[in-house]
Scaffold this motif. Structure first.
Motif, short mmCIF file in Angstrom:
data_model
loop_
_atom_site.label_atom_id
_atom_site.label_comp_id
_atom_site.label_asym_id
_atom_site.label_seq_id
_atom_site.Cartn_x
_atom_site.Cartn_y
_atom_site.Cartn_z
N CYS A 182 1.71 4.95 -10.26
CA CYS A 182 1.26 6.12 -9.49
C CYS A 182 2.25 6.53 -8.40
CB CYS A 182 -0.12 5.87 -8.89
SG CYS A 182 -0.21 4.47 -7.77
N ARG A 183 3.42 5.90 -8.37
CA ARG A 183 4.37 6.20 -7.29
C ARG A 183 4.85 7.64 -7.31
NH1 ARG A 183 10.06 5.01 -5.50
NH2 ARG A 183 9.80 4.70 -3.24
N GLN A 184 5.19 8.18 -8.48
CA GLN A 184 5.69 9.56 -8.52
C GLN A 184 4.61 10.54 -8.07
OE1 GLN A 184 9.02 10.39 -9.03
NE2 GLN A 184 8.21 12.23 -8.05
N ALA A 185 3.38 10.34 -8.47
CA ALA A 185 2.29 11.21 -8.03
C ALA A 185 2.10 11.11 -6.51
CB ALA A 185 0.99 10.84 -8.75
N HIS A 186 2.24 9.91 -5.97
CA HIS A 186 2.16 9.70 -4.52
C HIS A 186 3.27 10.47 -3.81
CE1 HIS A 186 2.12 7.54 -0.68
NE2 HIS A 186 3.35 7.11 -0.92
N LEU A 187 4.51 10.34 -4.29
CA LEU A 187 5.64 11.03 -3.67
C LEU A 187 5.50 12.55 -3.79
CD1 LEU A 187 8.55 8.70 -4.85
CD2 LEU A 187 7.50 8.80 -2.56
N ASP A 188 5.02 13.03 -4.92
CA ASP A 188 4.80 14.47 -5.09
C ASP A 188 3.74 14.97 -4.11
OD1 ASP A 188 6.65 14.43 -7.16
OD2 ASP A 188 5.13 14.48 -8.75
N ASN A 189 2.69 14.19 -3.91
CA ASN A 189 1.64 14.55 -2.96
C ASN A 189 2.20 14.62 -1.55
OD1 ASN A 189 -1.22 14.88 -2.08
ND2 ASN A 189 -0.85 12.89 -1.14
N ASP A 222 -1.61 -6.70 -2.41
CA ASP A 222 -0.65 -7.73 -2.81
C ASP A 222 0.16 -7.21 -4.00
OD1 ASP A 222 -1.63 -9.50 -0.89
OD2 ASP A 222 -3.09 -10.37 -2.28
N ASN A 223 1.37 -7.67 -4.13
CA ASN A 223 2.26 -7.28 -5.23
C ASN A 223 2.44 -5.77 -5.33
OD1 ASN A 223 2.56 -10.04 -6.09
ND2 ASN A 223 0.51 -9.87 -6.98
N VAL A 224 2.61 -5.14 -4.19
CA VAL A 224 2.66 -3.67 -4.13
C VAL A 224 3.76 -3.08 -5.00
CG1 VAL A 224 4.04 -3.63 -2.00
CG2 VAL A 224 2.64 -1.66 -2.59
N LEU A 225 4.91 -3.71 -5.04
CA LEU A 225 6.03 -3.13 -5.81
C LEU A 225 5.68 -2.99 -7.29
CD1 LEU A 225 9.11 -4.86 -4.17
CD2 LEU A 225 8.23 -2.55 -3.78
N GLU A 226 4.99 -3.98 -7.83
CA GLU A 226 4.61 -3.92 -9.23
C GLU A 226 3.42 -2.97 -9.44
OE1 GLU A 226 4.72 -6.94 -7.52
OE2 GLU A 226 6.72 -7.54 -8.19
N LYS A 227 2.45 -3.05 -8.57
CA LYS A 227 1.21 -2.29 -8.76
C LYS A 227 1.37 -0.79 -8.53
CE LYS A 227 -1.90 -6.14 -7.86
NZ LYS A 227 -2.90 -6.71 -6.96
N ARG A 228 2.33 -0.39 -7.71
CA ARG A 228 2.48 1.04 -7.41
C ARG A 228 3.22 1.82 -8.50
NH1 ARG A 228 7.25 1.27 -2.79
NH2 ARG A 228 8.94 0.77 -4.23
N ALA A 229 3.87 1.12 -9.40
CA ALA A 229 4.75 1.77 -10.37
C ALA A 229 4.09 2.93 -11.11
CB ALA A 229 5.29 0.75 -11.36
N ASN A 261 -5.77 4.54 -6.13
CA ASN A 261 -5.42 3.45 -7.04
C ASN A 261 -5.32 2.09 -6.34
OD1 ASN A 261 -4.76 4.69 -9.85
ND2 ASN A 261 -3.89 6.11 -8.35
N GLN A 262 -5.92 2.00 -5.16
CA GLN A 262 -6.00 0.75 -4.39
C GLN A 262 -4.65 0.13 -4.04
OE1 GLN A 262 -8.13 0.70 -7.51
NE2 GLN A 262 -9.36 2.03 -6.22
N ILE A 263 -3.62 0.97 -3.92
CA ILE A 263 -2.33 0.49 -3.40
C ILE A 263 -2.46 0.33 -1.88
CG2 ILE A 263 0.15 0.94 -3.21
CD1 ILE A 263 -1.02 0.47 -6.14
N TRP A 264 -3.09 1.32 -1.24
CA TRP A 264 -3.52 1.17 0.15
C TRP A 264 -4.93 0.59 0.08
CZ3 TRP A 264 -2.32 6.89 1.73
CH2 TRP A 264 -0.94 7.06 1.89
N THR A 265 -5.16 -0.50 0.75
CA THR A 265 -6.44 -1.19 0.62
C THR A 265 -7.41 -0.91 1.76
OG1 THR A 265 -5.51 -3.16 1.68
CG2 THR A 265 -5.40 -3.04 -0.74
N GLU A 266 -6.88 -0.50 2.89
CA GLU A 266 -7.72 -0.13 4.04
C GLU A 266 -6.87 0.69 4.99
OE1 GLU A 266 -9.02 -3.57 6.19
OE2 GLU A 266 -7.00 -4.39 6.33
N TYR A 267 -7.51 1.44 5.85
CA TYR A 267 -6.75 2.20 6.84
C TYR A 267 -7.63 2.49 8.04
CZ TYR A 267 -9.14 6.56 5.59
OH TYR A 267 -10.10 7.53 5.38
N GLN A 268 -6.95 2.81 9.13
CA GLN A 268 -7.58 3.33 10.34
C GLN A 268 -6.86 4.60 10.70
OE1 GLN A 268 -7.45 0.47 13.50
NE2 GLN A 268 -8.81 -0.95 12.46
N VAL A 269 -7.58 5.56 11.22
CA VAL A 269 -6.97 6.81 11.65
C VAL A 269 -7.50 7.16 13.03
CG1 VAL A 269 -8.65 8.29 10.46
CG2 VAL A 269 -6.39 9.16 10.95
N ARG A 270 -6.59 7.55 13.90
CA ARG A 270 -6.94 7.91 15.27
C ARG A 270 -6.23 9.19 15.66
NH1 ARG A 270 -9.78 4.08 14.45
NH2 ARG A 270 -10.09 2.20 15.68
#
Length: 89
Positions: A21-28, A12-19, A74-83
């Motif tokens: 760690c966003r650059q580190a995410h984009l660099d990754n 929830d509130n992803v736009l605020e919460k990602r601020a 950093n819990q921006i993604w809260t769950e995932y599935q991979v196939r």
């Protein structure tokens, strides 16, 4: 190498919460793209879900890439599935 589709959920509130760690995410993501380990990734327009296609030897390696991402750590993604995905064309 195999391809793996990832569907995940955003917090929830992803736009605020990602601020913080966003650059580190984009660099990754840039490093993964340059290494040929990710084909595409991005959010749905409602910012509820994330979709990505990873390139890896196996599912464990794909999960390791997802879980090393700053958004997962950093819990921006809260769950995932991979196939594993078969690219028909």
């Amino acid at each position: 190498m195999k391809k793996f589709v990832m569907w995940g959920s955003y917090c929830d509130n992803v736009l605020e919460k990602r601020a913080g760690c966003r650059q580190a995410h984009l660099d990754n993501l840039k490093a993964l793209k340059e290494a040929g380990k990710i084909l595409t990734i991005g959010p749905t327009t409602d910012l509820q879900m994330v979709f990505g296609v990873y390139v890896a030897a196996d599912q464990a390696a794909a999960k390791a890439m997802i879980e090393s991402d700053p958004y997962w750590q950093n819990q921006i993604w809260t769950e995932y599935q991979v196939r594993e995905w078969i690219q028909a064309f």
